[in-house]
Design a protein around this motif. Sequence first.
Motif, mmCIF file in Angstrom:
data_model
loop_
_atom_site.group_PDB
_atom_site.id
_atom_site.type_symbol
_atom_site.label_atom_id
_atom_site.label_comp_id
_atom_site.label_asym_id
_atom_site.label_seq_id
_atom_site.Cartn_x
_atom_site.Cartn_y
_atom_site.Cartn_z
ATOM 1 N N THR A 1 -41.797 143.517 28.164
ATOM 2 C CA THR A 1 -40.803 144.492 27.910
ATOM 3 C C THR A 1 -39.323 143.664 27.652
ATOM 4 N N LEU A 2 -39.143 142.028 27.787
ATOM 5 C CA LEU A 2 -38.319 140.812 27.881
ATOM 6 C C LEU A 2 -38.869 140.226 26.434
ATOM 7 N N LEU A 3 -40.021 140.106 26.102
ATOM 8 C CA LEU A 3 -39.827 139.888 25.112
ATOM 9 C C LEU A 3 -39.980 140.664 23.776
ATOM 10 N N ARG A 4 -40.131 141.826 23.820
ATOM 11 C CA ARG A 4 -39.746 143.088 22.639
ATOM 12 C C ARG A 4 -38.249 143.526 22.767
ATOM 13 N N ALA A 5 -37.573 142.850 23.295
ATOM 14 C CA ALA A 5 -36.388 142.980 23.538
ATOM 15 C C ALA A 5 -35.094 141.857 21.845
ATOM 16 N N THR A 6 -36.574 140.018 23.611
ATOM 17 C CA THR A 6 -35.716 139.032 22.311
ATOM 18 C C THR A 6 -36.404 139.398 20.501
ATOM 19 N N GLN A 7 -37.308 140.271 20.438
ATOM 20 C CA GLN A 7 -38.169 140.402 19.070
ATOM 21 C C GLN A 7 -36.709 141.600 18.288
ATOM 22 N N GLU A 8 -36.353 142.591 19.341
ATOM 23 C CA GLU A 8 -35.156 143.583 18.171
ATOM 24 C C GLU A 8 -34.252 143.200 18.470
ATOM 25 N N ALA A 9 -34.234 142.246 19.652
ATOM 26 C CA ALA A 9 -32.368 141.536 19.211
ATOM 27 C C ALA A 9 -32.402 140.815 17.763
ATOM 28 N N LEU A 10 -33.216 140.463 17.345
ATOM 29 C CA LEU A 10 -33.423 138.729 16.667
ATOM 30 C C LEU A 10 -33.418 139.684 15.278
ATOM 31 N N ALA A 11 -33.946 141.472 15.986
ATOM 32 C CA ALA A 11 -34.265 141.843 14.170
ATOM 33 C C ALA A 11 -33.012 142.341 13.390
ATOM 34 N N ASN A 12 -32.376 142.611 14.674
ATOM 35 C CA ASN A 12 -30.678 143.210 14.308
ATOM 36 C C ASN A 12 -30.029 142.713 14.628
ATOM 37 N N VAL A 13 -30.034 141.091 14.322
ATOM 38 C CA VAL A 13 -29.139 139.873 13.653
ATOM 39 C C VAL A 13 -29.430 139.760 12.428
ATOM 40 N N ALA A 14 -31.226 139.332 12.070
ATOM 41 C CA ALA A 14 -31.022 139.596 10.483
ATOM 42 C C ALA A 14 -30.323 140.449 9.759
ATOM 43 N N LYS A 15 -31.261 141.521 10.587
ATOM 44 C CA LYS A 15 -30.364 142.966 9.706
ATOM 45 C C LYS A 15 -28.777 142.993 9.626
ATOM 46 N N TYR A 16 -28.592 143.061 10.323
ATOM 47 C CA TYR A 16 -26.794 142.878 10.372
ATOM 48 C C TYR A 16 -25.423 142.023 11.002
ATOM 49 N N ALA A 17 -26.559 141.171 11.569
ATOM 50 C CA ALA A 17 -25.239 140.318 11.987
ATOM 51 C C ALA A 17 -24.100 139.390 10.904
ATOM 52 N N GLN A 18 -25.176 139.273 9.922
ATOM 53 C CA GLN A 18 -24.688 137.983 9.027
ATOM 54 C C GLN A 18 -24.368 136.324 9.490
ATOM 55 N N ALA A 19 -24.917 136.372 10.465
ATOM 56 C CA ALA A 19 -24.592 135.165 11.086
ATOM 57 C C ALA A 19 -25.333 133.808 10.670
ATOM 58 N N SER A 20 -24.991 132.305 10.777
ATOM 59 C CA SER A 20 -25.143 131.349 10.951
ATOM 60 C C SER A 20 -26.047 130.711 12.646
ATOM 61 N N ARG A 21 -25.414 130.928 13.409
ATOM 62 C CA ARG A 21 -26.184 130.510 15.065
ATOM 63 C C ARG A 21 -26.269 131.627 15.335
ATOM 64 N N VAL A 22 -27.405 131.680 16.254
ATOM 65 C CA VAL A 22 -28.381 131.979 17.318
ATOM 66 C C VAL A 22 -28.850 131.603 18.352
ATOM 67 N N GLY A 23 -27.846 132.287 19.437
ATOM 68 C CA GLY A 23 -28.212 131.459 21.356
ATOM 69 C C GLY A 23 -29.396 132.624 21.824
ATOM 70 N N VAL A 24 -30.451 131.838 22.207
ATOM 71 C CA VAL A 24 -30.939 133.063 23.368
ATOM 72 C C VAL A 24 -31.102 131.970 24.332
ATOM 73 N N THR A 25 -31.375 132.823 25.649
ATOM 74 C CA THR A 25 -31.294 132.345 26.869
ATOM 75 C C THR A 25 -31.829 132.863 27.782
#
Length: 406
Positions: A310-334
């Motif tokens: 569940t935690l791994l899938r949550a990480t993958q989905e959150a990163l996928a959302n960042v790539a699709k919508y966020a237009q971010a330059s930095r991402v931090g995963v804790t």
Amino acid sequence: MSEQAWPLRLTVVPYVLLTAVAAVTVLIKRDEPGSLTVDLVLCAVLGLWMLVMFTLRPARRTGTRWIVVFIVGFVLVLAVLVVRDPWFGFLTPAGYFYTFGLLPWPGELVGISAVAVLAGIAQSYDIPKTNLLGLLGCAAVIAVNVVGMCLASWLGQRSDVLSQQRKEAVDALTETNRRLEATLAENAELHDQLLTQAREAGVIDERQRMAREIHDTLAQGLTGIVTQLQAAETSEDWRRHVTTAVGLARDSLTEARRSVHALRPLPLQSATLSAAIADVVRRWSALHGIDAQLTTTGTPRVMTPEAESTLLRATQEALANVAKYAQASRVGVTLSYMQKEVAVDVRDDGVGFDPSRTTPSSEAGGFGLVAMRQRVEALNGTLEVESEPGLGTAISATVPTRGASA
């Protein structure tokens, strides 16, 4: 004028005005019996005309030809009265009521102009008409009446047109909203049906896969074991058959473990949760060219396969959302190992959004985020989404560590 006011002004006020003017005529011409008689006869004719042609004929009030005949007769009798005595100009409001209320546009302009001419004649009665200046004065008074009343008629018609257009626009918008609501309801129902079908299809596929696994491994292994043990009962070389059966049992146990492990995500088959997430973050960063860093806090521990998945899938989905919508330059995963919980936080410096203006089905990530929330909550965990326009987004998935060994 309101629709409730028209009947009163059309059926009562003209008679009141006629009665009042007739009374004034009696007072003024009481010493002129001949002229008074003619005026009173004309007043009676006008009153009977209104009574017979309009008041007592409600069924014909909407007939254009009948109304035109009625107004022409009214104007002719009124014209005779105005020419005889100027105070009969006080009857012109009744003529305006009839022409404004009964004649269709633009025909009402003709009726209004005729009544306005009579009003101008009455108003200019005392102006001398023996010279050009007097005639011009009379014409000016008549023109002011005609232009003013025609302008009032045009403004009223324009107001009616705009009111009708607004009503049609409101009706069209109401119908559009009704259809949109019906479409949304239909789409929601179809969405639920698709989710149900997808869930059922996934269950069927998983059952078929597990059935193949059991048939190809466990069932065949158990069949071989039974065959060897049966052969050992009647064979002198029973040790060989028992040894073979033991080997088959060990192979079947290995296959059973492999089948169970196959239910876990591939990164977790040969790595810890921390290492699997680190690999996911590294690959995602390389794929999208966005700086992403993993930070692990606390003491790592072995968790249940469901919690790690569940935690791994949550990480993958959150990163996928960042790539699709966020237009971010930095991402931090804790990845945080706490006393009773383990949490994964994914924060970006992207455009963000307003969570108060979203619904569960319209959150960033759409159904993926909804499925993530359902997966986390199925383990009695929590999924939190924090965001603000221009200030990035943070997604935190937390699951309890009950059942995990230290």
